[in-house]
Design a protein around this motif. Structure first.
Motif, PDB file in Angstrom:
ATOM      1  N   LEU A  65       0.596  -1.148  -0.209  1.00 20.51           N
ATOM      2  CA  LEU A  65       0.138  -0.286   0.054  1.00 20.51           C
ATOM      3  C   LEU A  65       0.846   1.308   0.221  1.00 20.51           C
ATOM      4  CD1 LEU A  65      -2.584   1.717   0.214  1.00 20.51           C
ATOM      5  CD2 LEU A  65      -2.489   1.255   2.843  1.00 20.51           C
ATOM      6  N   ARG A  66       1.596   1.204   0.588  1.00 17.97           N
ATOM      7  CA  ARG A  66       2.866   2.494   1.329  1.00 17.97           C
ATOM      8  C   ARG A  66       3.523   2.690   0.058  1.00 17.97           C
ATOM      9  NH1 ARG A  66       7.588   4.606   2.021  1.00 17.97           N
ATOM     10  NH2 ARG A  66       7.241   6.383   3.715  1.00 17.97           N
ATOM     11  N   SER A  67       3.855   1.174  -0.846  1.00 21.34           N
ATOM     12  CA  SER A  67       4.728   1.511  -2.477  1.00 21.34           C
ATOM     13  C   SER A  67       3.856   2.137  -3.062  1.00 21.34           C
ATOM     14  CB  SER A  67       5.708   0.793  -2.893  1.00 21.34           C
ATOM     15  OG  SER A  67       4.523  -0.527  -2.960  1.00 21.34           O
ATOM     16  N   GLN A  68       2.777   1.580  -3.173  1.00 20.95           N
ATOM     17  CA  GLN A  68       0.984   2.096  -4.072  1.00 20.95           C
ATOM     18  C   GLN A  68       1.650   3.906  -4.073  1.00 20.95           C
ATOM     19  OE1 GLN A  68      -0.368   0.566  -6.983  1.00 20.95           O
ATOM     20  NE2 GLN A  68      -0.422   2.642  -7.915  1.00 20.95           N
ATOM     21  N   VAL A  69       1.107   3.796  -2.308  1.00 22.69           N
ATOM     22  CA  VAL A  69       0.750   5.780  -2.179  1.00 22.69           C
ATOM     23  C   VAL A  69       2.141   6.398  -3.289  1.00 22.69           C
ATOM     24  CG1 VAL A  69       0.449   7.109  -0.640  1.00 22.69           C
ATOM     25  CG2 VAL A  69      -1.085   4.902  -0.652  1.00 22.69           C
TER      26      VAL A  69
ATOM     27  N   PHE B  40       6.869  14.441   1.077  1.00 24.99           N
ATOM     28  CA  PHE B  40       8.162  14.197   2.305  1.00 24.99           C
ATOM     29  C   PHE B  40       7.402  12.564   2.551  1.00 24.99           C
ATOM     30  CE2 PHE B  40       8.711  18.759   3.019  1.00 24.99           C
ATOM     31  CZ  PHE B  40       9.808  19.095   2.631  1.00 24.99           C
ATOM     32  N   ASP B  41       8.338  11.922   3.199  1.00 24.55           N
ATOM     33  CA  ASP B  41       8.308  10.329   3.750  1.00 24.55           C
ATOM     34  C   ASP B  41       6.814  10.525   4.407  1.00 24.55           C
ATOM     35  OD1 ASP B  41       9.121   8.283   2.956  1.00 24.55           O
ATOM     36  OD2 ASP B  41      10.791   8.252   4.288  1.00 24.55           O
ATOM     37  N   GLU B  42       7.250  11.813   5.149  1.00 24.67           N
ATOM     38  CA  GLU B  42       6.021  12.020   6.742  1.00 24.67           C
ATOM     39  C   GLU B  42       4.475  11.862   5.564  1.00 24.67           C
ATOM     40  OE1 GLU B  42       5.916  15.449   8.722  1.00 24.67           O
ATOM     41  OE2 GLU B  42       5.993  14.361  10.160  1.00 24.67           O
ATOM     42  N   GLU B  43       4.580  12.939   4.613  1.00 31.92           N
ATOM     43  CA  GLU B  43       2.934  12.622   4.227  1.00 31.92           C
ATOM     44  C   GLU B  43       2.386  11.060   2.994  1.00 31.92           C
ATOM     45  OE1 GLU B  43       4.543  16.327   2.486  1.00 31.92           O
ATOM     46  OE2 GLU B  43       3.311  17.080   2.922  1.00 31.92           O
ATOM     47  N   ILE B  44       3.526   9.980   3.165  1.00 36.65           N
ATOM     48  CA  ILE B  44       3.529   9.888   2.431  1.00 36.65           C
ATOM     49  C   ILE B  44       2.897   8.214   3.621  1.00 36.65           C
ATOM     50  CG2 ILE B  44       4.170   7.620   1.283  1.00 36.65           C
ATOM     51  CD1 ILE B  44       4.558   9.348  -0.290  1.00 36.65           C
ATOM     52  N   ASP B  45       3.569   7.934   4.553  1.00 39.18           N
ATOM     53  CA  ASP B  45       3.288   7.822   5.339  1.00 39.18           C
ATOM     54  C   ASP B  45       1.262   8.118   6.209  1.00 39.18           C
ATOM     55  OD1 ASP B  45       5.436   6.839   5.511  1.00 39.18           O
ATOM     56  OD2 ASP B  45       5.951   7.263   7.321  1.00 39.18           O
ATOM     57  N   ASP B  46       1.630   9.399   6.437  1.00 37.21           N
ATOM     58  CA  ASP B  46       0.623   9.392   6.360  1.00 37.21           C
ATOM     59  C   ASP B  46      -1.040   9.131   5.872  1.00 37.21           C
ATOM     60  OD1 ASP B  46       1.582  11.327   8.863  1.00 37.21           O
ATOM     61  OD2 ASP B  46       1.570  13.053   7.739  1.00 37.21           O
ATOM     62  N   VAL B  47      -0.724   9.425   4.606  1.00 32.17           N
ATOM     63  CA  VAL B  47      -1.902   9.225   3.256  1.00 32.17           C
ATOM     64  C   VAL B  47      -1.951   7.733   3.082  1.00 32.17           C
ATOM     65  CG1 VAL B  47      -2.501   9.143   0.638  1.00 32.17           C
ATOM     66  CG2 VAL B  47      -1.770  10.999   1.714  1.00 32.17           C
ATOM     67  N   THR B  48      -0.860   6.930   3.248  1.00 27.50           N
ATOM     68  CA  THR B  48      -0.731   5.410   3.760  1.00 27.50           C
ATOM     69  C   THR B  48      -1.917   4.650   4.613  1.00 27.50           C
ATOM     70  OG1 THR B  48       1.557   4.896   2.577  1.00 27.50           O
ATOM     71  CG2 THR B  48       0.333   3.229   3.677  1.00 27.50           C
ATOM     72  N   ALA B  49      -1.388   5.265   6.329  1.00 26.17           N
ATOM     73  CA  ALA B  49      -2.017   5.168   6.953  1.00 26.17           C
ATOM     74  C   ALA B  49      -3.698   5.391   6.772  1.00 26.17           C
ATOM     75  CB  ALA B  49      -1.829   6.323   8.789  1.00 26.17           C
ATOM     76  N   TYR B  50      -4.024   6.715   6.309  1.00 27.15           N
ATOM     77  CA  TYR B  50      -4.786   7.265   6.567  1.00 27.15           C
ATOM     78  C   TYR B  50      -6.447   5.754   5.142  1.00 27.15           C
ATOM     79  CZ  TYR B  50      -9.100   9.240   3.410  1.00 27.15           C
ATOM     80  OH  TYR B  50     -10.525   9.623   3.174  1.00 27.15           O
ATOM     81  N   LEU B  51      -5.505   5.378   4.277  1.00 29.47           N
ATOM     82  CA  LEU B  51      -6.440   4.506   3.575  1.00 29.47           C
ATOM     83  C   LEU B  51      -6.207   3.247   3.978  1.00 29.47           C
ATOM     84  CD1 LEU B  51      -4.574   5.266  -0.195  1.00 29.47           C
ATOM     85  CD2 LEU B  51      -6.539   5.712   0.927  1.00 29.47           C
ATOM     86  N   ASN B  52      -5.585   3.460   4.888  1.00 29.89           N
ATOM     87  CA  ASN B  52      -5.209   1.764   5.765  1.00 29.89           C
ATOM     88  C   ASN B  52      -6.503   1.818   6.845  1.00 29.89           C
ATOM     89  OD1 ASN B  52      -4.628  -0.753   6.424  1.00 29.89           O
ATOM     90  ND2 ASN B  52      -3.744   0.066   8.147  1.00 29.89           N
ATOM     91  N   THR B  53      -6.695   3.424   7.622  1.00 26.61           N
ATOM     92  CA  THR B  53      -7.391   3.391   9.015  1.00 26.61           C
ATOM     93  C   THR B  53      -9.134   2.769   8.602  1.00 26.61           C
ATOM     94  OG1 THR B  53      -5.485   4.205   9.763  1.00 26.61           O
ATOM     95  CG2 THR B  53      -8.627   4.409  10.392  1.00 26.61           C
ATOM     96  N   PHE B  54      -9.149   3.519   6.478  1.00 22.36           N
ATOM     97  CA  PHE B  54     -10.302   3.449   6.352  1.00 22.36           C
ATOM     98  C   PHE B  54     -11.095   2.547   5.246  1.00 22.36           C
ATOM     99  CE2 PHE B  54     -10.075   7.984   7.586  1.00 22.36           C
ATOM    100  CZ  PHE B  54     -11.335   7.566   9.010  1.00 22.36           C
ATOM    101  N   TYR B  55      -9.607   2.152   4.131  1.00 24.08           N
ATOM    102  CA  TYR B  55     -10.111   1.412   3.235  1.00 24.08           C
ATOM    103  C   TYR B  55      -9.381  -0.041   3.036  1.00 24.08           C
ATOM    104  CZ  TYR B  55     -12.522   5.527   1.440  1.00 24.08           C
ATOM    105  OH  TYR B  55     -12.878   6.384   1.234  1.00 24.08           O
ATOM    106  N   TYR B  56      -8.187  -0.118   3.889  1.00 23.61           N
ATOM    107  CA  TYR B  56      -7.597  -1.557   3.543  1.00 23.61           C
ATOM    108  C   TYR B  56      -7.238  -2.157   4.727  1.00 23.61           C
ATOM    109  CZ  TYR B  56      -6.531  -0.137  -0.938  1.00 23.61           C
ATOM    110  OH  TYR B  56      -6.223   0.362  -2.725  1.00 23.61           O
TER     111      TYR B  56
END
Ligand code: HEC
Length: 96
Positions: A59-63, A75-91
């Motif tokens: 998921l992170r690498s796709q983001v 930045f790396d941190e923003e990739i992490d934030d979006v990954t966490a968001y998508l994971n929390t609601f979808y994945y």
């Protein structure tokens, strides 16, 4: 490898020690996603039964892939934030 890709990669490497020191912010991720990620695909893509992403790492690498391709300059941190968001609601992968 394009110049912008190299710069993003370099920034990611430089930011990595900072990013790991902080927890992901789902609200920031949600905002970033809202502003940058809904041009090509909608939320249905994350919910379809034959989605391609199968692990948190994937998921992170796709983001990252989509972010770099769209030149959003995260930045790396923003990739992490979006990954966490998508994971929390979808994945819903295990975040540990
Ligand atoms: C320029 C168009 C475009 C934009 C903008 C875009 N993506 Fe994508 N994204 C794609 C394409 C194409 C796929 C592959 C779709 C498929 O497999 O059918 C994809 C797939 C994905 C997947 C995998 C879905 C699955 O199958 O599980 C994720 C996650 C994703 N994108 C996240 C993002 C994020 C986060 C952003 C914002 C930075 C973003 N995308 C912006 C084109 C885009």
């Amino acid at each position: 490898m394009s110049t912008s890709y190299s710069i993003v990669l370099l920034l990611c490497l430089l930011m990595a020690p900072l990013a790991t020191a902080q927890a992901e912010d789902i609200n920031v991720g949600k905002e970033l996603h809202q502003e940058n990620c809904l041009e090509c695909h909608k939320f249905e893509l994350y919910e379809r039964t034959d989605r391609t992403v199968k692990t948190l790492k994937h998921l992170r690498s796709q983001v990252l892939f989509c972010a770099v391709n769209n030149d959003v300059g995260w930045f790396d941190e923003e990739i992490d934030d979006v990954t966490a968001y998508l994971n929390t609601f979808y994945y819903l992968f295990d975040m540990k």
